[in-house]
Design a protein around this motif. Structure first.
Motif, PDB file in Angstrom:
ATOM      1  N   GLN A  40       0.797  -1.238   0.000  1.00 13.39           N
ATOM      2  CA  GLN A  40       0.000   0.000   0.000  1.00 13.39           C
ATOM      3  C   GLN A  40       0.821   1.274   0.000  1.00 13.39           C
ATOM      4  N   ASP A  41       1.988   1.223   0.654  1.00 12.09           N
ATOM      5  CA  ASP A  41       2.784   2.446   0.806  1.00 12.09           C
ATOM      6  C   ASP A  41       3.076   3.090  -0.544  1.00 12.09           C
ATOM      7  N   ALA A  42       3.501   2.266  -1.501  1.00 14.20           N
ATOM      8  CA  ALA A  42       3.876   2.803  -2.823  1.00 14.20           C
ATOM      9  C   ALA A  42       2.651   3.359  -3.552  1.00 14.20           C
ATOM     10  N   LEU A  43       1.510   2.667  -3.425  1.00 15.22           N
ATOM     11  CA  LEU A  43       0.287   3.140  -4.087  1.00 15.22           C
ATOM     12  C   LEU A  43      -0.157   4.482  -3.499  1.00 15.22           C
ATOM     13  N   GLU A  44      -0.097   4.571  -2.165  1.00 17.16           N
ATOM     14  CA  GLU A  44      -0.522   5.808  -1.495  1.00 17.16           C
ATOM     15  C   GLU A  44       0.416   6.957  -1.829  1.00 17.16           C
ATOM     16  N   ALA A  45       1.721   6.643  -1.965  1.00 20.23           N
ATOM     17  CA  ALA A  45       2.692   7.696  -2.305  1.00 20.23           C
ATOM     18  C   ALA A  45       2.388   8.302  -3.673  1.00 20.23           C
ATOM     19  N   LYS A  46       1.746   7.525  -4.544  1.00 18.47           N
ATOM     20  CA  LYS A  46       1.397   8.026  -5.888  1.00 18.47           C
ATOM     21  C   LYS A  46      -0.053   8.514  -5.952  1.00 18.47           C
TER      22      LYS A  46
END
Length: 431
Positions: A40-46
């Motif tokens: 999730q971290d990478a998706l939320e960062a984008k």
């Protein structure tokens, strides 16, 4: 403009693909269960929107990409079909998408993720590159020359792809819930080989891969001197592993990687062979030296006087490789294996092999098998494995403080289920 809606966006491949489409200028959203996942971290960062599952998410104007974990009875899939929206399964969409690039599929029973990560790193350091790694990492680039991606043999999903190149790391019997035998696995790889358009880079030290038939050149790499690309003079130091590469018995160059263990040398050799075939210069390929690794593959953390390692190893060969890396990197320090088997079918199939590979550690702790009770017809339990390993102990979530006694130990938390919760519990106990 269409919006891509991912059903099961937190899956490792799905989150990677969502990031690639986003980076390539497409509009992306997705849905999943509400439990938090490391992807999730990478998706939320984008700023990619993640919604809870509900059929109300499915609206006109969406193109649907569904994860392989979800059946036709899933409410969002049913709704998408009812509305007649454009609909793809993950591997089918990816098979179409890669046609825009020089595509390199990385496949094999073990080492796929680490090799894809290493290949993506070297290509990205030199050219605009898109990549999809099975640890949930994906990146797109509108001007991409190359597309490096992990291609999984499970359920023959990799037969959706017709890549320019394939790297084949090894053939081994895994996924016993689907494949019937090593011969069945070989036939799947053989079929995949026939779909490759420019060249195959295969590990010649693997007896099964020696028999692969293809319509394109097959270049072999490995430690044996019969290979086209051979690693010699392998030396370990504090910085990592250095080795000489010979191309058809002629010295080519010397390379260094910051990883340890012969399996990491083989992964690097496959990348060197591919880059050499694509006419890259040694100086370009030496970017191998700055590769920091992928998620959940020998991911280390200093913890008081111990080293904690999170690793996805869930097959006996992978456990051996992880223990070998720990021994080569940390010398005399005690190696403590904390292992959670993944699925009852795999545990039953490889019970003796798991025992043999875990015996390579100095101390062994076993966590309950991660799998659905429905699958456990024969009432297998973790004690069946424990009985085969002298001195092995079982470990419950509230007992992790006993790991403290190995004060300068290297603690290997291994498994494909939720083994991370044991590491988290231990860190909470010993803060």
């Amino acid at each position: 403009m269409t919006t891509y809606h991912f059903i099961g966006i937190k899956g490792t491949g799905m989150s990677s693909l969502a990031q690639i489409l986003h980076d390539s200028g497409e509009k992306v959203q997705g849905s999943d269960v509400e439990k938090r996942f490391f992807t999730q971290d990478a998706l939320e960062a984008k700023n990619i929107e993640i919604m809870p599952f509900t059929r109300n998410n499915i609206k006109e104007g969406l193109t649907i990409i569904a994860g392989n974990a979800f059946g036709e009875d899933h409410e969002e899939i049913q709704e998408a079909k009812a509305q007649g929206l454009p609909f793809y399964r993950y591997h089918d969409f990816l098979g179409e998408w890669i046609g825009k690039y020089t595509s390199i599929a990385v496949t094999g029973a073990h080492g796929k993720t680490s090799t894809t990560g290493l290949l993506a790193h070297v290509l990205t350091e030199n050219y605009p590159t898109s990549y999809l790694i099975g640890d949930g990492t994906g990146r797109g680039h509108e001007e991409s020359k190359y597309f490096a991606f992990e291609a999984c043999e499970y359920r023959r999903h990799f037969l959706s792809y017709e890549p320019d190149y394939a790297i084949m790391t090894n053939i081994d019997f895994d996924h016993p819930d689907y494949f019937t035998s090593i011969e069945d696995v070989f036939q799947a790889f053989q079929q995949m080989a026939k779909q490759v358009k420019k060249g195959i880079i295969a590990c010649g030290d693997d007896e099964h891969l020696q028999h692969i038939q293809a319509n394109v050149p097959v270049l072999y790499y490995g430690l044996a001197d019969t290979n086209d690309f051979q690693a010699q003079n392998i030396q370990e130091s504090a910085e990592g592993t250095t080795f000489d590469v010979f191309v058809r018995n002629n010295y080519y160059d010397t390379f260094t990687i910051p990883q340890f263990g012969n399996h990491t040398v083989l992964n690097a050799l496959s990348v060197i062979a591919l880059c050499h075939y694509e006419d890259m210069q040694p100086e370009q390929i030496k970017k191998l030296a700055t590769f920091s690794g992928v998620k959940r593959r020998f991911q280390e953390k200093q913890w008081n006087r111990q080293v904690l390692v999170d690793d996805y190893a869930h097959h006996p060969i992978e456990i051996n490789a992880t223990i070998e890396s720990a021994r080569k990197k940390y010398g005399e320090r005690p190696v403590v294996a904390i292992f959670q088997p993944h699925t009852f079918t795999r545990t039953k199939t490889f019970l003796n092999e798991f025992a043999d590979s875990l015996k390579e550690a100095d101390h062994v702790f076993l966590c309950d098998i991660f799998g659905s009770a429905r699958e456990n017809e024969g009432k297998l339990s973790i004690t069946d494995l424990q009985e085969l390993i002298p001195g092995a102990k079982t470990l419950q979530l509230d007992e992790t403080q006993q790991l403290k006694e190995y004060e300068d130990g290297v603690l290997l938390f291994m498994g494909a289920g939720d083994i991370q919760k044991f590491q988290e519990a231990y860190e909470q106990e010993t803060k």
